[in-house]
Design an enzyme around this catalytic site. Structure first.
Site, short mmCIF file in Angstrom:
data_model
loop_
_atom_site.label_atom_id
_atom_site.label_comp_id
_atom_site.label_asym_id
_atom_site.label_seq_id
_atom_site.Cartn_x
_atom_site.Cartn_y
_atom_site.Cartn_z
N CYS A 87 -31.91 -30.68 -11.82
CA CYS A 87 -30.95 -32.02 -12.20
C CYS A 87 -29.64 -31.71 -11.53
O CYS A 87 -28.91 -30.91 -11.80
CB CYS A 87 -30.85 -32.08 -13.69
SG CYS A 87 -29.70 -33.35 -14.04
N GLY A 88 -29.74 -32.57 -10.28
CA GLY A 88 -28.21 -32.31 -9.63
C GLY A 88 -27.09 -32.63 -10.03
O GLY A 88 -26.19 -31.99 -10.02
N HIS A 89 -27.04 -33.78 -10.75
CA HIS A 89 -25.87 -34.34 -11.57
C HIS A 89 -25.37 -33.27 -12.56
O HIS A 89 -24.14 -32.99 -12.74
CB HIS A 89 -25.96 -35.64 -12.23
CG HIS A 89 -26.28 -35.69 -13.84
ND1 HIS A 89 -27.75 -35.51 -13.98
CD2 HIS A 89 -25.65 -35.79 -14.98
CE1 HIS A 89 -27.60 -35.46 -15.48
NE2 HIS A 89 -26.42 -35.75 -15.93
N ASP A 248 -31.15 -43.30 -14.32
CA ASP A 248 -30.01 -42.18 -13.90
C ASP A 248 -28.99 -43.12 -13.53
O ASP A 248 -29.03 -44.07 -12.66
CB ASP A 248 -30.28 -41.23 -12.83
CG ASP A 248 -29.45 -40.19 -12.47
OD1 ASP A 248 -28.19 -40.35 -12.84
OD2 ASP A 248 -30.08 -38.97 -12.06
N SER A 254 -31.12 -34.08 -7.46
CA SER A 254 -32.48 -33.88 -7.05
C SER A 254 -33.18 -34.90 -6.30
O SER A 254 -33.99 -34.64 -5.10
CB SER A 254 -33.52 -33.39 -7.96
OG SER A 254 -33.59 -34.47 -9.12
#
Length: 332
Positions: A87-89, A248, A254
């Site tokens: 999870c990039g955030h 999102d 990602s």
């Protein structure tokens, strides 16, 4: 039962970081910890993610003891369906959180925070000025294009072209115009319905594989784009619908990694060029191909994704013994 959390958001996408209340997680690899939490502690995810304390699109992070050498911390991600692999955030938010909470010693102008996720080790670079953390960028695990220029007959929509790419999780990538959709015109619900239909169809018909571990080989969701994949100074828009039709609010870290892998494989972006990616809510991440790599037999890239996270609150949650609704439910 008392659970304590710090709430943040990155580009509008929430992140609820668990700071207390979970029992100790047995030692093991990060994927073994993920399996243990899923099999034995899932009632806690429902308490934190579901109503009345959360909502359908809530997202969470549970910090656990790292297993990989060089990792400063390790994290398990949670959402409305279960536990994701990347999870990039959340990485952006956790980078700032780690510096602010002195989980790593701050260094100016950049502090490196190495975060172990179920997909592997992520290196986050946190901007620090006068001891305060700011913007964060990260380099993720190798991202690659898994399936290129495929087509499928999707009931209710007709023939649909798509790619599948991996950026820490697998996503289907498709131009929203194929569904008769346009950003700024159609409802979010219309995008969700189209993306969910494609995800469900592909889950049933297209098997995935990952060179590192079978637990990584599942389709996390679908990203509908504006079709503007070729490099431009103009931001490209997308919406990511993942897990159980969760939306999102951010451009999806990602997902940006997966889109960059597909773009690079198709000759649409060069190494070192930075592109802006815009979410359905209007927030933006920067994305660039830092360098090439490999993932098993796949040609891959290392993506660099950047954004900014903010604090939104701190809370202490309880569940009274006779409060059945308080154990978590969802409406949509």
């Amino acid at each position: 039962m008392t659970l304590t959390v710090v709430d943040m958001h990155t580009g509008g996408e929430p992140l609820r970081i668990v700071t207390g209340g979970y029992p100790n997680i047995p030692k093991g690899t990060i994927l073994e910890k993920r399996a243990y939490v899923r099999d034995h502690l899932d009632h806690l995810r429902k308490i934190l993610m579901f109503e009345p304390r959360g909502h359908y699109d809530m997202y969470g992070a549970l910090l656990v003891e790292p297993d990989l050498p060089g990792a400063d911390l390790a994290v398990l991600f949670m959402h409305n369906e279960g536990y994701s692999t990347m999870c990039g955030h959340a990485i952006v938010a956790l980078g700032r959180y780690a510096v602010d909470e002195r989980l790593v010693a701050p260094r100016e102008p950049l502090t490196t925070v190495n975060i172990e996720a179920p997909c592997g080790l992520i290196s986050a670079a946190v901007e620090v000025t006068d001891g305060k953390a700011g913007a964060v960028s990260f380099e993720s695990v190798p991202a690659f294009l898994f399936a290129r220029d495929r087509r499928i007959d999707l009931p209710g929509y007709g023939p649909v072209g798509f790619d599948i790419a991996y950026g820490g999780a697998f996503y289907a990538l498709a131009d929203c115009r194929q569904f008769g959709l346009e950003f700024g015109r159609n409802r979010v619900r219309d995008f969700v319905d189209a993306a969910t239909a494609l995800t469900n169809k592909l889950k049933a018909e297209l098997p995935l594989s990952h060179p590192d571990h079978a637990d990584l080989a599942f389709l996390y969701g679908t990203i509908l784009t504006d079709g503007q994949d070729a490099f431009s100074d103009t931001p490209t828009k997308n919406i990511c619908v993942f897990a159980e039709a969760e939306v999102d609010r951010s451009p999806t870290g990602s997902g940006v990694s997966a889109r960059l892998a597909a773009m690079h494989a198709k000759g649409q972006i060069e190494i070192g060029r930075t592109r802006l990616f815009e979410s359905i809510a209007g927030s933006r991440f920067s994305g660039a191909v830092a360098r090439t790599a490999t993932a098993g037999a796949h040609d891959a890239i290392i993506a660099r994704v950047g954004g900014r996270a903010y604090y939104s609150g701190r809370a202490e949650f309880i569940v009274e013994d006779d409060d059945e609704m308080g154990r978590g439910f969802l409406l949509r």
